[in-house]
Write a protein that holds these residues in place. Structure first.
Motif, mmCIF file in Angstrom:
data_model
loop_
_atom_site.group_PDB
_atom_site.id
_atom_site.type_symbol
_atom_site.label_atom_id
_atom_site.label_comp_id
_atom_site.label_asym_id
_atom_site.label_seq_id
_atom_site.Cartn_x
_atom_site.Cartn_y
_atom_site.Cartn_z
ATOM 1 N N LYS A 46 0.846 -1.184 0.000
ATOM 2 C CA LYS A 46 0.000 0.000 0.000
ATOM 3 C C LYS A 46 0.885 1.238 0.000
ATOM 4 C CE LYS A 46 -3.873 -1.907 2.705
ATOM 5 N NZ LYS A 46 -4.682 -1.724 3.933
ATOM 6 N N CYS A 47 0.280 2.383 -0.313
ATOM 7 C CA CYS A 47 1.041 3.619 -0.218
ATOM 8 C C CYS A 47 1.208 4.018 1.244
ATOM 9 C CB CYS A 47 0.346 4.741 -1.001
ATOM 10 S SG CYS A 47 -1.219 5.303 -0.297
ATOM 11 N N TYR A 48 2.147 4.892 1.497
ATOM 12 C CA TYR A 48 2.452 5.316 2.872
ATOM 13 C C TYR A 48 1.222 5.926 3.537
ATOM 14 C CZ TYR A 48 4.868 7.653 6.737
ATOM 15 O OH TYR A 48 5.265 8.087 7.988
ATOM 16 N N ALA A 49 0.503 6.772 2.815
ATOM 17 C CA ALA A 49 -0.656 7.466 3.393
ATOM 18 C C ALA A 49 -1.724 6.488 3.865
ATOM 19 C CB ALA A 49 -1.245 8.448 2.383
ATOM 20 N N GLN A 50 -1.968 5.421 3.106
ATOM 21 C CA GLN A 50 -3.001 4.459 3.491
ATOM 22 C C GLN A 50 -2.568 3.623 4.689
ATOM 23 O OE1 GLN A 50 -4.074 2.168 0.019
ATOM 24 N NE2 GLN A 50 -5.454 3.752 -0.744
ATOM 25 N N VAL A 51 -1.283 3.395 4.832
ATOM 26 C CA VAL A 51 -0.806 2.599 5.972
ATOM 27 C C VAL A 51 -0.915 3.397 7.264
ATOM 28 C CG1 VAL A 51 1.184 1.427 6.993
ATOM 29 C CG2 VAL A 51 0.725 1.196 4.541
ATOM 30 N N VAL A 52 -0.458 4.640 7.257
ATOM 31 C CA VAL A 52 -0.476 5.431 8.494
ATOM 32 C C VAL A 52 -1.885 5.888 8.853
ATOM 33 C CG1 VAL A 52 1.903 6.195 8.229
ATOM 34 C CG2 VAL A 52 0.061 7.594 7.271
ATOM 35 N N ASN A 53 -2.809 5.834 7.884
ATOM 36 C CA ASN A 53 -4.194 6.240 8.141
ATOM 37 C C ASN A 53 -5.165 5.071 7.971
ATOM 38 O OD1 ASN A 53 -3.805 9.103 8.667
ATOM 39 N ND2 ASN A 53 -3.256 9.277 6.505
ATOM 40 N N VAL A 54 -4.717 3.899 8.337
ATOM 41 C CA VAL A 54 -5.538 2.701 8.142
ATOM 42 C C VAL A 54 -6.858 2.795 8.903
ATOM 43 C CG1 VAL A 54 -4.442 1.474 10.067
ATOM 44 C CG2 VAL A 54 -5.492 0.168 8.195
ATOM 45 N N SER A 55 -6.896 3.523 10.002
ATOM 46 C CA SER A 55 -8.134 3.641 10.789
ATOM 47 C C SER A 55 -9.082 4.700 10.245
ATOM 48 C CB SER A 55 -7.792 3.966 12.250
ATOM 49 O OG SER A 55 -7.114 5.202 12.347
ATOM 50 N N GLY A 56 -8.617 5.488 9.301
ATOM 51 C CA GLY A 56 -9.465 6.532 8.715
ATOM 52 C C GLY A 56 -8.704 7.318 7.674
ATOM 53 N N LEU A 57 -8.948 7.033 6.399
ATOM 54 C CA LEU A 57 -8.213 7.694 5.331
ATOM 55 C C LEU A 57 -8.505 9.193 5.306
ATOM 56 C CD1 LEU A 57 -8.674 5.071 2.453
ATOM 57 C CD2 LEU A 57 -6.822 5.245 4.137
ATOM 58 N N LYS A 58 -7.523 9.962 4.867
ATOM 59 C CA LYS A 58 -7.632 11.422 4.848
ATOM 60 C C LYS A 58 -7.895 11.928 3.431
ATOM 61 C CE LYS A 58 -6.423 11.451 9.193
ATOM 62 N NZ LYS A 58 -7.456 11.682 10.236
ATOM 63 N N HIS A 59 -8.882 12.795 3.318
ATOM 64 C CA HIS A 59 -9.242 13.363 2.016
ATOM 65 C C HIS A 59 -8.405 14.603 1.725
ATOM 66 C CE1 HIS A 59 -11.699 15.436 -1.055
ATOM 67 N NE2 HIS A 59 -12.069 14.210 -1.403
ATOM 68 N N ILE A 60 -8.071 14.777 0.474
ATOM 69 C CA ILE A 60 -7.210 15.884 0.061
ATOM 70 C C ILE A 60 -7.831 17.247 0.364
ATOM 71 C CG2 ILE A 60 -8.185 15.766 -2.274
ATOM 72 C CD1 ILE A 60 -5.511 16.741 -3.353
ATOM 73 N N ASP A 61 -7.023 18.144 0.907
ATOM 74 C CA ASP A 61 -7.348 19.565 0.985
ATOM 75 C C ASP A 61 -6.431 20.351 0.052
ATOM 76 O OD1 ASP A 61 -9.374 19.354 2.983
ATOM 77 O OD2 ASP A 61 -7.843 19.223 4.534
ATOM 78 N N ILE A 62 -5.131 20.048 0.169
ATOM 79 C CA ILE A 62 -4.102 20.761 -0.591
ATOM 80 C C ILE A 62 -3.354 19.781 -1.493
ATOM 81 C CG2 ILE A 62 -2.069 22.244 -0.464
ATOM 82 C CD1 ILE A 62 -4.403 23.585 0.834
ATOM 83 N N PHE A 63 -3.294 20.096 -2.780
ATOM 84 C CA PHE A 63 -2.481 19.315 -3.719
ATOM 85 C C PHE A 63 -1.109 19.963 -3.791
ATOM 86 C CE2 PHE A 63 -0.623 18.240 -7.756
ATOM 87 C CZ PHE A 63 -1.031 16.933 -8.022
ATOM 88 N N VAL A 64 -0.065 19.185 -3.521
ATOM 89 C CA VAL A 64 1.295 19.715 -3.501
ATOM 90 C C VAL A 64 1.985 19.385 -4.824
ATOM 91 C CG1 VAL A 64 3.520 19.723 -2.318
ATOM 92 C CG2 VAL A 64 1.400 19.452 -0.994
ATOM 93 N N SER A 65 2.364 20.419 -5.568
ATOM 94 C CA SER A 65 3.069 20.259 -6.839
ATOM 95 C C SER A 65 4.540 20.591 -6.615
ATOM 96 C CB SER A 65 2.468 21.185 -7.902
ATOM 97 O OG SER A 65 3.130 21.033 -9.132
ATOM 98 N N HIS A 66 5.411 19.647 -6.936
ATOM 99 C CA HIS A 66 6.846 19.847 -6.667
ATOM 100 C C HIS A 66 7.658 18.914 -7.547
ATOM 101 C CE1 HIS A 66 7.493 16.117 -4.096
ATOM 102 N NE2 HIS A 66 6.190 16.114 -4.315
ATOM 103 N N ALA A 67 8.987 19.052 -7.474
ATOM 104 C CA ALA A 67 9.894 18.215 -8.255
ATOM 105 C C ALA A 67 10.745 17.382 -7.299
ATOM 106 C CB ALA A 67 10.790 19.078 -9.140
ATOM 107 N N TRP A 68 10.943 16.130 -7.627
ATOM 108 C CA TRP A 68 11.626 15.202 -6.730
ATOM 109 C C TRP A 68 13.118 15.477 -6.596
ATOM 110 C CZ3 TRP A 68 9.933 9.463 -6.239
ATOM 111 C CH2 TRP A 68 8.570 9.413 -5.905
ATOM 112 N N ALA A 69 13.700 16.249 -7.476
ATOM 113 C CA ALA A 69 15.132 16.530 -7.385
ATOM 114 C C ALA A 69 15.450 17.558 -6.298
ATOM 115 C CB ALA A 69 15.667 17.023 -8.729
ATOM 116 N N GLU A 70 14.434 18.116 -5.686
ATOM 117 C CA GLU A 70 14.628 19.102 -4.623
ATOM 118 C C GLU A 70 15.273 18.465 -3.396
ATOM 119 O OE1 GLU A 70 10.490 19.794 -4.206
ATOM 120 O OE2 GLU A 70 10.221 17.770 -3.485
ATOM 121 N N ASN A 71 15.828 19.305 -2.533
ATOM 122 C CA ASN A 71 16.318 18.833 -1.238
ATOM 123 C C ASN A 71 15.109 18.488 -0.365
ATOM 124 O OD1 ASN A 71 16.980 19.631 1.798
ATOM 125 N ND2 ASN A 71 18.889 18.968 0.836
#
Length: 296
Positions: free
Chosen positions: A114-139
């Motif tokens: 599973k993805c990290y978010a679903q594992v840590v929120n197994v008791s209650g999934l969290k719905h998106i409020d903020i979509f984060v747009s970024h590049a993986w090469a960042e620090n």
């Protein structure tokens, strides 16, 4: 229903026949109506809050297939940063999201499937409020610090959709390909489906790479334009300091991608839907200028 019954009972018990003047009765009745209205509003807000946070009785199994329900809280992002510090040790200071992914997220997701978010929120999934747009090469550490900054004074912290935590990071390229896009249509990709349900977009710039030189970031900005985020008050938020490359002209045809097939899907979708590279470049450039103006 309870609030309505309470109002009826209270107004029945308080009436002019109890020796009160009409003026006094109206004052008391008005107070009761105001109190009941406030209670009803609070009750409605609480039900909405529970629904958005994943605490109601909806079918969790259905939500697990909706990428919009793969968000994390700000505290969970900071907990993940602490985990990365512990796991990477001296390598943490210069680590990018790519490094964090290969050394922490991929083994984690391979173990849990599973993805990290679903594992840590197994008791209650969290719905998106903020979509984060970024590049993986960042620090990575600078990224987390930048994401925290705009919400420092928010009383209720938002749920964040961050692709590294919202998708199953796997060493299996077929699994990754299935998540990133369905067929040749990036409009069905988890990125796009989650973005369509977001309240705001947080654009995280960095010193290492121009986010507008990445194909998925360009696609996200193009989609944000189509979804009218620029017309929403505070619909696009901006953090982070851009590097010198951020001054380059937008050219989606030369934008880079970790997976070449992702780029080909997006470019094919653009040309097959009566869009030209120039029109997309103009739109993304307009969003980029809008972002720059928001910071200025």
């Amino acid at each position: 229903d309870y609030v309505a019954a309470l109002c009826v009972q209270a107004t029945t018990e308080v009436n002019p026949g109890n020796g009160m003047s009409l003026t006094a009765w109206l004052a008391v009745a008005g107070s009761i109506v105001l109190t009941c209205s406030l209670l009803a509003a609070v009750s409605c807000c609480w039900r909405l809050y529970k629904s958005r946070r994943g605490d109601d009785d909806a079918d969790i199994s259905d939500r697990s297939h909706d990428p919009a329900w793969a968000a994390v809280t700000l505290d969970q992002l900071n907990d993940f940063r602490n985990l990365a510090k512990a796991e990477l040790g001296l390598d943490y200071v210069g680590a990018s999201m790519h490094d964090v992914n290969s050394r922490i997220l991929q083994p984690f997701c391979d173990q849990h499937r599973k993805c990290y978010a679903q594992v840590v929120n197994v008791s209650g999934l969290k719905h998106i409020d903020i979509f984060v747009s970024h590049a993986w090469a960042e620090n990575f550490d600078e990224f987390v610090t930048a994401v925290n900054a705009p919400f420092a004074h928010w009383l209720v912290k938002p749920n964040l959709w961050i692709c590294a935590l919202a998708l199953v990071q796997s060493t299996d390229p077929d699994l990754v390909a299935i998540q990133v896009g369905v067929g040749d249509d990036p409009s069905h990709a988890p990125f796009t489906r989650a973005l369509a349900q977001a309240d705001k977009i947080l654009v995280v710039r960095n010193q290492q790479v121009d986010i507008y030189g990445r194909i998925w970031c360009c696609w996200e900005m193009f989609t944000a334009y189509q979804l009218n985020f620029m017309q929403k008050l505070g619909g696009i938020m901006v953090v982070g300091s851009p590097g010198d490359a951020d001054t380059q002209q937008i050219d989606i045809a030369t934008a880079e991608a970790s997976n070449l097939e992702d780029k080909l899907r997006i470019l094919h979708h653009i040309t097959s839907h009566a869009q030209t590279y120039d029109s997309v470049n103009r739109i993304v450039s307009e969003v980029k200028q809008f972002v720059a103006d928001e910071v200025a």
